[in-house]
Design a protein around this motif. Structure first.
Motif, PDB file in Angstrom:
ATOM      1  N   ALA A   1       0.841  -1.197   0.000  1.00  0.00           N
ATOM      2  CA  ALA A   1       0.000   0.000   0.000  1.00  0.00           C
ATOM      3  C   ALA A   1       0.879   1.252   0.000  1.00  0.00           C
ATOM      4  O   ALA A   1       1.917   1.282   0.669  1.00  0.00           O
ATOM      5  CB  ALA A   1      -0.918  -0.004   1.219  1.00  0.00           C
TER       6      ALA A   1
ATOM      7  N   TRP B   1      -1.011   6.581   2.209  1.00  0.00           N
ATOM      8  CA  TRP B   1      -2.353   6.114   2.553  1.00  0.00           C
ATOM      9  C   TRP B   1      -2.407   5.293   3.833  1.00  0.00           C
ATOM     10  O   TRP B   1      -3.490   4.980   4.325  1.00  0.00           O
ATOM     11  CB  TRP B   1      -2.931   5.279   1.406  1.00  0.00           C
ATOM     12  CG  TRP B   1      -3.448   6.134   0.296  1.00  0.00           C
ATOM     13  CD1 TRP B   1      -2.780   6.549  -0.809  1.00  0.00           C
ATOM     14  CD2 TRP B   1      -4.753   6.712   0.206  1.00  0.00           C
ATOM     15  NE1 TRP B   1      -3.587   7.337  -1.593  1.00  0.00           N
ATOM     16  CE2 TRP B   1      -4.803   7.457  -0.991  1.00  0.00           C
ATOM     17  CE3 TRP B   1      -5.885   6.666   1.025  1.00  0.00           C
ATOM     18  CZ2 TRP B   1      -5.945   8.154  -1.384  1.00  0.00           C
ATOM     19  CZ3 TRP B   1      -7.016   7.359   0.617  1.00  0.00           C
ATOM     20  CH2 TRP B   1      -7.038   8.088  -0.571  1.00  0.00           C
TER      21      TRP B   1
ATOM     22  N   TRP C   1      -0.618  -4.607   2.715  1.00  0.00           N
ATOM     23  CA  TRP C   1      -0.528  -5.175   1.372  1.00  0.00           C
ATOM     24  C   TRP C   1      -1.917  -5.276   0.781  1.00  0.00           C
ATOM     25  O   TRP C   1      -2.892  -5.533   1.492  1.00  0.00           O
ATOM     26  CB  TRP C   1       0.095  -6.564   1.416  1.00  0.00           C
ATOM     27  CG  TRP C   1       1.460  -6.570   2.022  1.00  0.00           C
ATOM     28  CD1 TRP C   1       2.656  -6.437   1.368  1.00  0.00           C
ATOM     29  CD2 TRP C   1       1.779  -6.719   3.403  1.00  0.00           C
ATOM     30  NE1 TRP C   1       3.687  -6.488   2.272  1.00  0.00           N
ATOM     31  CE2 TRP C   1       3.182  -6.666   3.527  1.00  0.00           C
ATOM     32  CE3 TRP C   1       1.022  -6.880   4.563  1.00  0.00           C
ATOM     33  CZ2 TRP C   1       3.840  -6.770   4.742  1.00  0.00           C
ATOM     34  CZ3 TRP C   1       1.666  -6.984   5.783  1.00  0.00           C
ATOM     35  CH2 TRP C   1       3.067  -6.931   5.863  1.00  0.00           C
ATOM     36  N   VAL C   2      -2.010  -5.126  -0.548  1.00  0.00           N
ATOM     37  CA  VAL C   2      -3.300  -5.124  -1.238  1.00  0.00           C
ATOM     38  C   VAL C   2      -3.270  -6.133  -2.377  1.00  0.00           C
ATOM     39  O   VAL C   2      -2.348  -6.144  -3.187  1.00  0.00           O
ATOM     40  CB  VAL C   2      -3.619  -3.722  -1.805  1.00  0.00           C
ATOM     41  CG1 VAL C   2      -4.964  -3.728  -2.515  1.00  0.00           C
ATOM     42  CG2 VAL C   2      -3.583  -2.671  -0.698  1.00  0.00           C
TER      43      VAL C   2
ATOM     44  N   ASP D   1     -10.964  -5.216  -3.159  1.00  0.00           N
ATOM     45  CA  ASP D   1      -9.583  -5.567  -2.844  1.00  0.00           C
ATOM     46  C   ASP D   1      -9.560  -6.353  -1.543  1.00  0.00           C
ATOM     47  O   ASP D   1     -10.403  -6.143  -0.664  1.00  0.00           O
ATOM     48  CB  ASP D   1      -8.726  -4.309  -2.639  1.00  0.00           C
ATOM     49  CG  ASP D   1      -8.586  -3.482  -3.896  1.00  0.00           C
ATOM     50  OD1 ASP D   1      -8.044  -4.014  -4.875  1.00  0.00           O
ATOM     51  OD2 ASP D   1      -9.009  -2.313  -3.893  1.00  0.00           O
TER      52      ASP D   1
ATOM     53  N   VAL E   1      -7.275  -6.603   1.627  1.00  0.00           N
ATOM     54  CA  VAL E   1      -6.251  -5.750   2.235  1.00  0.00           C
ATOM     55  C   VAL E   1      -5.751  -6.417   3.513  1.00  0.00           C
ATOM     56  O   VAL E   1      -6.548  -6.788   4.371  1.00  0.00           O
ATOM     57  CB  VAL E   1      -6.811  -4.343   2.531  1.00  0.00           C
ATOM     58  CG1 VAL E   1      -5.702  -3.418   3.018  1.00  0.00           C
ATOM     59  CG2 VAL E   1      -7.502  -3.755   1.303  1.00  0.00           C
TER      60      VAL E   1
ATOM     61  N   THR F   1      -5.104   2.588   7.927  1.00  0.00           N
ATOM     62  CA  THR F   1      -5.218   3.590   6.872  1.00  0.00           C
ATOM     63  C   THR F   1      -5.131   4.978   7.505  1.00  0.00           C
ATOM     64  O   THR F   1      -5.224   5.133   8.719  1.00  0.00           O
ATOM     65  CB  THR F   1      -6.565   3.485   6.145  1.00  0.00           C
ATOM     66  OG1 THR F   1      -7.623   3.841   7.051  1.00  0.00           O
ATOM     67  CG2 THR F   1      -6.794   2.097   5.570  1.00  0.00           C
TER      68      THR F   1
END
Length: 137
Positions: A13, A17, A23-24, A39, A41, A49
């Protein structure tokens, strides 16, 4: 029926953000007239976030672990695998893992016609993050 192209590799990521390691994995991206995005996440313990909002809101479905979610002006809520959270359109919020556990969620939202997925705000402070429920630590 149409088969989707091969998935993109797992992405880190963007640091503007998130705080911490996130990780996405893209599940579905807008294509054609559809503006649907999904997604998976993955948050390391303590990762979250920044404050952000989505033009049409967002649905989070926790698939693994334990996390925290807060909407502006509300309490920090604990979430665990199997929980769903609906964020209203344009509502400022943040979400992430608890301080001691990984958390994975599906993030599902509609992208605006102009391509806008979210508006980024300020990072979540340690005080905001640590004001959550003690049971998640």
């Amino acid at each position: 029926m149409r088969v989707s192209p091969p998935p993109r590799p797992t992405a880190v990521a963007p640091p503007e953000w998130v705080t911490g390691a996130v990780w996405v994995d893209e599940i579905a991206a807008p294509e054609g007239p559809s503006r649907f995005r999904a997604d998976s996440v993955h948050f390391a313990p303590g990762a979250r976030t920044v404050w952000h909002r989505h033009p049409f809101g967002q649905v989070l479905y926790v698939t693994e672990g334990a996390g925290l979610v807060q909407c502006r002006g509300g309490e920090v809520r604990a979430v665990r695998a199997g929980d769903s959270v609906r964020i209203a359109p344009a509502e400022w919020h943040w979400h992430g893992a608890s301080p001691t556990a990984f958390m994975t969620h599906l993030a599902i939202q509609e992208v605006a016609e102009d391509g806008t997925e979210a508006e980024r705000g300020a990072p979540v402070t340690e005080a905001e993050y640590l004001s959550g429920p003690k049971s998640t630590r």
